[in-house]
Write a protein that holds these residues in place. Sequence first.
Motif, PDB file in Angstrom:
ATOM      1  N   VAL A 175     -14.087  31.612 -28.911  1.00  0.00           N
ATOM      2  CA  VAL A 175     -14.329  30.954 -27.615  1.00  0.00           C
ATOM      3  C   VAL A 175     -15.655  30.201 -27.582  1.00  0.00           C
ATOM      4  N   GLU A 176     -16.384  30.187 -28.674  1.00  0.00           N
ATOM      5  CA  GLU A 176     -17.737  29.634 -28.678  1.00  0.00           C
ATOM      6  C   GLU A 176     -17.803  28.193 -28.194  1.00  0.00           C
ATOM      7  N   ASN A 177     -16.922  27.358 -28.680  1.00  0.00           N
ATOM      8  CA  ASN A 177     -17.007  25.925 -28.369  1.00  0.00           C
ATOM      9  C   ASN A 177     -15.959  25.474 -27.355  1.00  0.00           C
ATOM     10  N   GLU A 178     -15.405  26.414 -26.624  1.00  0.00           N
ATOM     11  CA  GLU A 178     -14.369  26.052 -25.656  1.00  0.00           C
ATOM     12  C   GLU A 178     -14.914  25.196 -24.516  1.00  0.00           C
ATOM     13  N   ASP A 179     -16.225  25.286 -24.257  1.00  0.00           N
ATOM     14  CA  ASP A 179     -16.798  24.472 -23.174  1.00  0.00           C
ATOM     15  C   ASP A 179     -16.853  22.996 -23.544  1.00  0.00           C
ATOM     16  N   ARG A 180     -16.627  22.676 -24.807  1.00  0.00           N
ATOM     17  CA  ARG A 180     -16.617  21.279 -25.242  1.00  0.00           C
ATOM     18  C   ARG A 180     -15.215  20.678 -25.251  1.00  0.00           C
ATOM     19  N   GLU A 181     -14.238  21.531 -24.988  1.00  0.00           N
ATOM     20  CA  GLU A 181     -12.858  21.059 -24.995  1.00  0.00           C
ATOM     21  C   GLU A 181     -12.504  20.422 -23.649  1.00  0.00           C
ATOM     22  N   PRO A 182     -11.652  19.388 -23.676  1.00  0.00           N
ATOM     23  CA  PRO A 182     -11.217  18.801 -22.393  1.00  0.00           C
ATOM     24  C   PRO A 182     -10.535  19.836 -21.494  1.00  0.00           C
ATOM     25  N   ASP A 183      -9.737  20.695 -22.105  1.00  0.00           N
ATOM     26  CA  ASP A 183      -9.076  21.756 -21.360  1.00  0.00           C
ATOM     27  C   ASP A 183      -9.842  23.056 -21.590  1.00  0.00           C
ATOM     28  N   GLN A 184     -10.533  23.528 -20.553  1.00  0.00           N
ATOM     29  CA  GLN A 184     -11.339  24.737 -20.674  1.00  0.00           C
ATOM     30  C   GLN A 184     -10.611  25.948 -20.106  1.00  0.00           C
ATOM     31  N   ALA A 185      -9.293  25.907 -20.166  1.00  0.00           N
ATOM     32  CA  ALA A 185      -8.507  26.994 -19.587  1.00  0.00           C
ATOM     33  C   ALA A 185      -8.781  28.326 -20.282  1.00  0.00           C
TER      34      ALA A 185
END
Length: 469
Positions: free
Chosen positions: A124-134
């Motif tokens: 989950v480390e880089n999930e904040d950089r994804e367009p979908d942060q679900a």
Amino acid sequence: TVWIMWHAGGSSGWQAPEQLLARDGGAVRQTRSMDVFSLGCVLYYVITGGCHPFGDSYARDSNILHRPPDMSLLKSQVEALNLLSAMLIKDATLRPSMPAVLSHPLWWGAEKQLQFLVDISDRVENEDREPDQALLSALELYSSSACGNNWGSHVHPELVANLGRYRRYDYTSLRDLLRVMRNKRSHFREMPAPLQTMLGPLPHGFLRYFMDRFPHLLLAMFVFALRNLKQDGALAHYWVCGVEACEPFVTVFDHVYNLGAFKVHTRSGEGVKAVSNTASPLKGALDYAKAAQGLTTWEALSSKPDLGDSLEGARGLTEFEITSLHESGTDVSSTPSKYSLPAAAPVASPAHAPASPMVIVGYEVAAGDAAAAGPTWVREFPRRPGKQLCDFYVKTGHCKFGEVCVYDHPEQYKVLLSTMGLPLRPDQPLCAFYLKNNECKYGSACRFHHPLLVPVYAGSAATDIDDPL
């Protein structure tokens, strides 16, 4: 394999309910689920040092049929409570299989438990950089059950001070707590010697330091992974029996924490969708697991969009406030395991904050007399009867043009302000930005509530750490 027997096998007081019902001489399907129930009784006996989940020997058979098991002796052993609660379900079709029992985190060693938490952090480390942060949103739904609303208050101030040297951490974020565990394990030998002594040795001492403070973290992340990362091949070795086989553990967890309708991350483009367990056949059948935790209702702001209803926490956790997410406004004003884990201590008041060092990790709403301390005031704006109402003033109780505004400002729209000049709106959600920073960038125009806050210090809720078992 299923055998048909004309007499129920096993010892009295240790048999599954369906076996006891066949004592009148009728046929009974001898299934492995019966063995799972009996094994659950034996494991309870071993873990508790000779106690039985259904009481004294003379009443056990009757209790197995008509009463829930007494799980109170497992209140501080989160993983054991979850596993045995699932194994002792009266409905044979809802119990876990033996491969699922063997896949439970209770049996994992310290190295595997720690590696699992690190793997979740990596995922989950880089999930904040994804367009979908679900996925990140789904993770944070478990923060209240895993670490409360401010994990910084549970760790030593020396650790918090060391963390601040390298990067900024959000002490309300579950992802950041996992990140701390991952980073400090990877750079353990680079830490100052006192910190190594405090956190170590690896892996047992390091894991125990965090599990003593966050006893529900491992189980919460196990359930999160089963719900949201079931398709992730890198994690499949943690549940070799398959995700579906572990569903009884997820259901028990959901019931104990009264999650009801919660959100699950999906890969189908639907983002985060609500999944309700209110219709589960286990509803009402697992109250013994909840009672064992001595559950108390956590204070929750009803506006929390991700969690909805109030959650219930287990004994061994302090009562945490679930704060609302801050919604951006459009008007901006320039106005200024295998361990027997002990229970976490309640959050200390600022008056009992650690003497040295004093490291603030966040803020909380003042309670009691402190909440009423300090004067309040109202800013007056020009009355111009007959003129058009000031739209901005009607919406916010504030006017950025002040005395030079040419519109009318009726008194019924005025808003009470705190000594910091921030609006007091008890009927509105708490301003999350204000809660984190003790200031609000929207000033008196903010649409949320700004009660008096008191600082939360690092270590103010930490318990003393016993020697590893």
